[in-house]
Every structure is written in C-alpha cells, then in structure tokens.
Design an enzyme around this catalytic site. Structure first.
Site, PDB file in Angstrom:
ATOM      1  N   THR A  61      -4.472  -1.245  -0.030  1.00  0.00           N
ATOM      2  CA  THR A  61      -3.285  -0.563   0.475  1.00  0.00           C
ATOM      3  C   THR A  61      -3.587   0.928   0.501  1.00  0.00           C
ATOM      4  OG1 THR A  61      -0.969  -0.035   0.023  1.00  0.00           O
ATOM      5  CG2 THR A  61      -2.325  -0.586  -1.891  1.00  0.00           C
ATOM      6  N   GLY A  62      -3.017   1.651   1.447  1.00  0.00           N
ATOM      7  CA  GLY A  62      -3.298   3.085   1.522  1.00  0.00           C
ATOM      8  C   GLY A  62      -3.670   3.476   2.935  1.00  0.00           C
TER       9      GLY A  62
ATOM     10  N   THR B  62       1.945  -1.346   2.761  1.00  0.00           N
ATOM     11  CA  THR B  62       1.263  -2.619   2.983  1.00  0.00           C
ATOM     12  C   THR B  62       1.707  -3.526   1.847  1.00  0.00           C
ATOM     13  OG1 THR B  62      -0.695  -1.606   3.983  1.00  0.00           O
ATOM     14  CG2 THR B  62      -1.038  -3.705   2.919  1.00  0.00           C
TER      15      THR B  62
ATOM     16  N   ASP C 130      -6.546  -0.860   8.188  1.00  0.00           N
ATOM     17  CA  ASP C 130      -7.531  -1.677   7.465  1.00  0.00           C
ATOM     18  C   ASP C 130      -7.098  -3.121   7.253  1.00  0.00           C
ATOM     19  OD1 ASP C 130      -5.529  -0.357   5.688  1.00  0.00           O
ATOM     20  OD2 ASP C 130      -6.403  -1.725   4.218  1.00  0.00           O
TER      21      ASP C 130
ATOM     22  N   GLY D 149      -5.390   3.487   6.043  1.00  0.00           N
ATOM     23  CA  GLY D 149      -6.272   2.494   6.638  1.00  0.00           C
ATOM     24  C   GLY D 149      -7.587   3.067   7.129  1.00  0.00           C
TER      25      GLY D 149
ATOM     26  N   ARG E  76      -2.403   1.569  17.155  1.00  0.00           N
ATOM     27  CA  ARG E  76      -3.388   1.930  16.120  1.00  0.00           C
ATOM     28  C   ARG E  76      -3.675   0.722  15.197  1.00  0.00           C
ATOM     29  NH1 ARG E  76      -2.409   1.972  10.343  1.00  0.00           N
ATOM     30  NH2 ARG E  76      -3.878   3.368   9.351  1.00  0.00           N
ATOM     31  N   VAL E  77      -4.931   0.584  14.809  1.00  0.00           N
ATOM     32  CA  VAL E  77      -5.321  -0.505  13.898  1.00  0.00           C
ATOM     33  C   VAL E  77      -5.769   0.097  12.569  1.00  0.00           C
ATOM     34  CG1 VAL E  77      -6.850  -2.494  13.574  1.00  0.00           C
ATOM     35  CG2 VAL E  77      -6.087  -1.871  15.887  1.00  0.00           C
TER      36      VAL E  77
HETATM   37  N1  GLY Z   1      -3.065   0.252   4.865  1.00  0.00           N
HETATM   38  C1  GLY Z   1      -2.223   0.038   5.963  1.00  0.00           C
HETATM   39  C2  GLY Z   1      -2.605   0.778   7.171  1.00  0.00           C
HETATM   40  O1  GLY Z   1      -3.286   1.794   7.086  1.00  0.00           O
HETATM   41  O2  GLY Z   1      -2.218   0.363   8.242  1.00  0.00           O
END
Ligand code: GLY
Length: 284
Positions: free
Chosen positions: A205-206, A156, A187, A208, A184-185
């Site tokens: 970041t990480g 991210t 964070d 989600g 897929r969604v």
């Molecule tokens: N942090 C980015 C995601 O999980 O899509």
C-alpha cells in the site's frame, strides 16, 4: 512442516487524508473482517480467506477500494485488484475497471481464463459476461473529497494468508490515489504490489509509482525463496525505500506463519492480524 495459519489484512496507509474516521474507528472496521476471514482460513484455506477479507474491505465505504473508492481526475471511480496464490502460481488482475462491486472477484474469475489480466472497458465487459451486475461504487464522502480537490497519495486494501497446508495467498484492491490522470496504473494490479511464491506472500500500500520502481513484493519474495528470513527481507526493502524517500507500507507472511509489516517514514499502515486464537488491530 505444518504451517501456523495466519491472516493479515490492511486498510491502506492513507486513511486519514480525508479525515473520515479515527484510528480506533478504523480498527473497529478491520477487526470483524479479519475475524470472519480467519474462520474461512481454517475452513477453506488461504485463497478463500484472502478473497473473503478483500471483498469485505471493498464493501466497506471507509476504505479506498470497491465501494468508497477515490475518484480519478475526470470524476470517475476506476478500480484495480490482483490475486495470486502459491498453489496455482497464477497472477490475475483487473486494471481500471468501472462499475463493479468486487474487483477482486473479477481478478479471481480471470485466473481461470486463458488471459489473466484485463483492463478498462474490456474488463467490464468480461465482468458482465460473468454475471456481475452494474454497480456504482461512488459514495458521498469521496465525491466531496473530489470536489474539494483533496488529492491523496495513498490508499489500498489487501490481505495475505497462509493456511495449515502451507498454501500462501496475496490479494490487493484499490481505488488508486485520487485525482490521478484517468487510466493511471499503480502497483496493486501488478506483481510489484501483489505477489506470492511457495515461501512468502506480500501485499503493498502507498505510492504505486514508487512501489513499482522498487519492485517491492517480488524482491521480498525472491529473498525469502533464497533463504532469508521474512523480517530481514522486508527490512532490506524498507531501508532502500528510506534512502530514496519513498512512501509505502506492506504486509507479508511466510510459509511457516511468520508475518512482517513494514512502513516507511511518514506512512501509517493500518492492519489487523489473526493467529493462534488471538486478534489485534495495529498501526505501523
Ligand atoms: N497503492 C495504490 C496505488 O498507488 O494505486
């Protein structure tokens, strides 16, 4: 109170999964971006600075956002981004859009519409109506990664800033985690990963799913709204994440110009800061 302007940007926390560059090279890519975004911060304020930084990060194929985004399980790059600032208080975002150069720009345009978050095909349609050209963000090293089945878990980009008027802004953009179920969604295009109030701004970041489970960004912002120091607010969330074995990082700033970076165990967050004439690139 006059704020001490600051901009912090991040290049994600999974930069090394594909082995594309060293820490030093990532720093060399982050530095000019934070420098030019800082010039915009001093001239045009926090929102323009965050947009400048995120668009530049989206343009750099090293990072997993815009050009250089990872591919989902069906071999398609779908992009997500979000933006919010303390003046408009409008959260706007785009989810799983295909074939645009700057997803954060789509999010920005949506903040001026009646509906602030769009996804998929309809988001793409909106971007075309706004005059954004068809653009293929897929680069060769991501195609190779995909073909070699290198499924990362992270990636991210983002920026947070406060300007001299105390206006705060947060923006985040991502190509997801790579090889995820199509659609897929994570964070980033939700308030869990991108949030700001009149007192603090956060970009995560990480992983989600884990960031969403903990509602990371709004919980930090809420604590600062209620008087807790930014460093303590991020430390609390970091502690909870550690107990759960969660993996993520974040950048944050408050209205006075303090900034705080967090990263849970096993995570490396790449970030750059520009404040008071000083610029630095770091890992946390
Ligand atoms: N942090 C980015 C995601 O999980 O899509």
């Amino acid at each position: 109170m006059q704020a001490q302007p600051v901009i912090v940007i991040h290049g994600g926390c999974g930069g090394f999964e594909g082995g594309h560059a060293s820490y030093t090279e990532y720093g060399q890519h982050l530095r000019p971006i934070v420098e030019s975004a800082h010039a915009v911060l001093m001239d045009k304020g926090a929102r323009a600075a965050v947009l400048t930084a995120v668009m530049a990060l989206e343009d750099d194929p090293l990072f997993n956002a815009g050009t250089g985004a990872k591919l989902q399980a069906d071999g398609e790059a779908r992009l997500s981004a979000a933006l919010i600032d303390s003046a408009s208080k409008i959260f706007s975002g785009v989810i799983n859009i295909r074939r645009v150069r700057h997803p954060i720009e789509v999010a920005e345009r949506l903040s001026h519409q009646q509906n602030h978050v769009l996804s998929g095909q309809q988001a793409q349609q909106f971007a075309r109506q706004q005059g954004m050209a068809d653009y293929d963000p897929v680069v060769a090293h991501r195609r190779v990664e995909y073909e070699q089945q290198l499924a990362g878990r992270h990636g991210t980009v983002g920026a947070v800033a406060v300007d001299r008027n105390g206006m705060l802004c947060a923006g985040t953009s991502t190509g997801g985690v790579g090889r995820e179920y199509p659609g897929r969604v994570g964070d980033s295009p939700t308030i869990a990963g991108t949030y700001a109030s009149a007192t603090a701004a956060v970009s995560c970041t990480g992983t989600g799913e884990e960031i969403v489970n903990l509602a990371v960004a709004p919980r930090i912002v809420d604590r600062v709204d209620n008087g807790l120091a930014l460093g303590l607010a991020t430390a609390h969330i970091e502690e909870q994440a550690r107990e759960l074995g969660y993996q993520f990082g974040l950048i944050s700033v408050d209205q006075q110009g303090h900034y705080s970076i967090a990263a849970t165990e096993g995570i490396v967050t790449l970030y750059a800061v520009y404040q008071n004439g000083r610029v630095g690139c770091f890992i946390e």
